[in-house]
Every structure is written in structure tokens, then in C-alpha cells.
Write a protein that holds these residues in place. Sequence first.
Motif, short mmCIF file in Angstrom:
data_model
loop_
_atom_site.label_atom_id
_atom_site.label_comp_id
_atom_site.label_asym_id
_atom_site.label_seq_id
_atom_site.Cartn_x
_atom_site.Cartn_y
_atom_site.Cartn_z
N MET A 35 0.82 -1.21 0.00
CA MET A 35 0.00 0.00 0.00
C MET A 35 0.85 1.26 0.00
SD MET A 35 -3.05 -1.03 -0.18
CE MET A 35 -3.91 0.50 0.21
N LYS A 36 2.14 1.10 0.32
CA LYS A 36 3.02 2.26 0.40
C LYS A 36 3.17 2.95 -0.95
CE LYS A 36 6.03 4.91 2.44
NZ LYS A 36 6.22 5.78 1.27
N ALA A 37 2.97 2.19 -2.04
CA ALA A 37 3.14 2.76 -3.37
C ALA A 37 2.15 3.88 -3.65
CB ALA A 37 3.00 1.67 -4.43
N ALA A 38 1.02 3.88 -2.94
CA ALA A 38 0.01 4.90 -3.17
C ALA A 38 0.26 6.16 -2.35
CB ALA A 38 -1.37 4.35 -2.84
N LEU A 39 1.26 6.17 -1.47
CA LEU A 39 1.54 7.30 -0.60
C LEU A 39 2.70 8.12 -1.15
CD1 LEU A 39 1.24 5.44 2.82
CD2 LEU A 39 -0.55 6.66 1.56
N ALA A 40 2.95 9.25 -0.53
CA ALA A 40 4.07 10.10 -0.92
C ALA A 40 5.37 9.35 -0.66
CB ALA A 40 4.04 11.41 -0.13
N PRO A 41 6.39 9.55 -1.51
CA PRO A 41 7.65 8.83 -1.34
C PRO A 41 8.37 9.24 -0.07
CG PRO A 41 7.88 10.54 -3.00
CD PRO A 41 6.43 10.48 -2.66
N ASP A 42 9.17 8.33 0.46
CA ASP A 42 9.98 8.64 1.63
C ASP A 42 11.42 8.22 1.36
OD1 ASP A 42 10.07 5.89 1.91
OD2 ASP A 42 8.73 5.82 3.64
N ILE A 43 12.25 8.30 2.37
CA ILE A 43 13.68 8.05 2.21
C ILE A 43 13.95 6.59 1.83
CG2 ILE A 43 14.20 7.41 4.60
CD1 ILE A 43 16.25 9.84 2.43
N VAL A 44 13.07 5.68 2.28
CA VAL A 44 13.25 4.27 1.93
C VAL A 44 13.00 4.05 0.45
CG1 VAL A 44 12.51 1.91 2.42
CG2 VAL A 44 12.65 3.58 4.27
N ASP A 45 12.00 4.73 -0.10
CA ASP A 45 11.77 4.65 -1.54
C ASP A 45 12.98 5.13 -2.31
OD1 ASP A 45 8.98 3.77 -1.51
OD2 ASP A 45 8.53 5.75 -0.70
N LEU A 46 13.59 6.20 -1.84
CA LEU A 46 14.79 6.72 -2.49
C LEU A 46 15.92 5.70 -2.44
CD1 LEU A 46 16.38 9.08 -3.80
CD2 LEU A 46 16.99 9.79 -1.47
N ASP A 47 16.14 5.08 -1.29
CA ASP A 47 17.21 4.10 -1.16
C ASP A 47 16.97 2.90 -2.08
OD1 ASP A 47 18.52 5.64 0.65
OD2 ASP A 47 17.97 4.47 2.42
N GLU A 48 15.71 2.46 -2.17
CA GLU A 48 15.41 1.33 -3.05
C GLU A 48 15.67 1.69 -4.52
OE1 GLU A 48 11.36 0.47 -2.05
OE2 GLU A 48 11.93 -1.17 -0.72
N ALA A 49 15.25 2.89 -4.91
CA ALA A 49 15.47 3.32 -6.29
C ALA A 49 16.96 3.47 -6.58
CB ALA A 49 14.74 4.64 -6.54
N ALA A 50 17.72 3.98 -5.62
CA ALA A 50 19.16 4.14 -5.82
C ALA A 50 19.85 2.79 -5.93
CB ALA A 50 19.75 4.96 -4.67
N ALA A 51 19.40 1.81 -5.14
CA ALA A 51 19.98 0.48 -5.24
C ALA A 51 19.74 -0.13 -6.61
CB ALA A 51 19.41 -0.43 -4.14
N SER A 52 18.52 0.05 -7.15
CA SER A 52 18.21 -0.46 -8.48
C SER A 52 19.03 0.24 -9.55
CB SER A 52 16.71 -0.27 -8.76
OG SER A 52 16.39 -0.65 -10.08
N ALA A 53 19.18 1.56 -9.44
CA ALA A 53 19.97 2.31 -10.41
C ALA A 53 21.44 1.89 -10.35
CB ALA A 53 19.83 3.81 -10.15
N ASP A 54 21.96 1.69 -9.14
CA ASP A 54 23.36 1.29 -9.00
C ASP A 54 23.61 -0.07 -9.64
OD1 ASP A 54 25.99 1.95 -7.59
OD2 ASP A 54 25.57 -0.06 -6.82
N GLU A 55 22.66 -0.99 -9.50
CA GLU A 55 22.79 -2.32 -10.12
C GLU A 55 22.80 -2.21 -11.63
OE1 GLU A 55 22.78 -6.45 -10.97
OE2 GLU A 55 23.44 -5.28 -9.22
N ARG A 56 21.87 -1.45 -12.19
CA ARG A 56 21.83 -1.29 -13.64
C ARG A 56 23.10 -0.59 -14.15
NH1 ARG A 56 15.78 -0.08 -15.88
NH2 ARG A 56 14.70 -1.74 -14.75
N LEU A 57 23.57 0.37 -13.40
CA LEU A 57 24.76 1.10 -13.81
C LEU A 57 25.99 0.20 -13.78
CD1 LEU A 57 25.97 3.77 -14.65
CD2 LEU A 57 26.08 4.43 -12.24
#
Length: 320
Positions: A35-57
Motif C-alpha cells: 500500500m506504500k506505493a500509493a503514498l508520498a515517497p519517503d527516504i526508503v523509496d529513495l534508497d530502493e530506487a538508488a539500489a536499483s539504479a546502481d545495479e543497472r549502472l
Amino acid sequence: MRRPERLVVGAALGLAGLAALAGLGWAAAEGRDPMKAALAPDIVDLDEAAASADERLARAEALITALARVHNQLGEGLAAGQDPCATPALADLWARSRALGPGVRDAAQAARAATDRVERLRVAQTVAPLLDPERQRGLDGLGARTAAAARAAVELGAWQAKALPPPTRCALPALAPAHGLRAPSGVNENDRIAVLVSAPGLLCGPGLQLAVGAGPATPPTAALCWAADACGCTPITQRPGAVLGPGPLPPAEPVVPTPALAAVTGAPAAPSDEGVDLEAGPQLPLLDPEAPVAVGPPDTDLRGRDEALGPALPVGQTPP
């Protein structure tokens, strides 16, 4: 909900001769509420996105390094007056460059898309006030590495389009098992490298059994061997650009000459977007100094080099 742990790691990057830029590795959060996906982003969302970007990079950087080394060796042969259509060793490298090219292009695009999402989250009103200096430095490094990978992909495509003949001029050989290429400068290798797979099967290594198709792959270890349907082979340490598949490796590894340094006059040039160090992270391929290549801006559409880089082949573990 527990705040995820953060781990500082070194991220290799930069123009040749500059110190490596520090980066940040992010641990993916566990047990996220759907359900978190429907709420405003927080620092954990940022960390998850950064981890995914780092893997692709990391995958993009591995592919860029492999293609740059292939280009370096091709450049040596072309500078010596050899014809890729008449020289088997160059023809083999040419075939490898055509197979690696689409993977470089797609992986750089995927890394850029993932990093763009990180940047959007970074400035969100619910995230920006929570950023500490450590995260800020890590995110800055992630963005710089992504821009470097995009520039490198464009430069590699431009060199291939300018320096190599069109593939219709002669028949390219099929990929066959081959050793990878050493770094000209003798830098230490990373665990993650890009290899080519000549036939569908399994890439096997310590604790690894990875199903792959024909084309580029970026497994998480350099200790690899290829098996048809069960990991009964003996892994050996591979180098970027190796070709794995049915059949034995040739007995001798290719020798990559160290490029001679051109004489430099005047004051050292200031760092610019025209050079990317692919050997120490994302370094320019060995270009003919008498035939400079025009390089587009960092946001150039990488798919504009499709014809130069080759047809879209199966890309193994390269992200979509």
C-alpha cells in the motif's frame, strides 16, 4: 518499520588521471507494504530506487569496459594497416564488437532511466529534507557515473561507425570461445565483467548457475565457465570481452599492447565531457588521433547509433 542500513562503497569513475569519485551503495528495504506505493515517497523509496539504479549502472559499466577493450585492440590492428575482412583476429574482434554494442546501448539507457527516477525522488518534498550529507554525496556520484556511461556509449558507437567498415562488406565470423582482454594500463579487474555467450546454456561459477541466451551477459562474478544443461564445468577467471560457449578456449590469451602516449604541448586540458575512463570505471577507446570523432552531448539518444553498433541481439542479463 526499521530504517535500512546504508553501506558506503567506492564507485570507480572519472576522466583519465582524476581520482575516483566516492559512491554510495544502498541496501534494498525488506518487507515493504504494498500500500506504500500509493503514498508520498519517503527516504526508503529513495534508497530502493538508488539500489536499483546502481545495479543497472554496474552492468552498463561492465559492458562499456568490455567494448572499449575490444575497440582498443581493433584500433591497434587498423593502425597497423590490417583489414578486418582479411585478418581473422580482427574479424573475431569485429564480431565481438557487433555483439556487445546493443548491450552497451540498452544498459546505458536503462541506467539513465533508473537514475532519472532517483533524481525525481531526491527532490520530492517528503524526501529532500531528510537527505544527509552521506546520501547527498552518494547520489551525486550515481548521477555522475550515469552521465559518464551515457557519454561512453555514444563515443563507442561513434568510433565504431567511423572506424570500422559496414558489416555488409564481408561476412562476420560466428562467435567462438575466446579469451577476454587485459586492461592496457594493468588496473585490477572488477568481479563483475561483461562476457559474450555464443550459445544458450548456463554460466556457472562459485554459487552461480545462471541461465543465459546467446549474447552479452554481466554475471556477478568473473570466475565462470559455460555448460549446456548442468554445471559440471570448472570455472576459471575470465576477463572482459571473453566469449563462452561450446568448444574449448584457444590456448593463448590475446595480448593488448599498451597505447603509446601522444606528445602533449601547453597546459593540461581541463576535464570535459569528451573523455570517459572506461578502464578505471567508465576511458575512451583508442581513437585514431588523425580521425577525431564528433561526440554528442550526454543526453544524446543512444539508439541513434543502432546501425553502427549492430542489430539488437539477445542481451543476456542486461536489464530491459
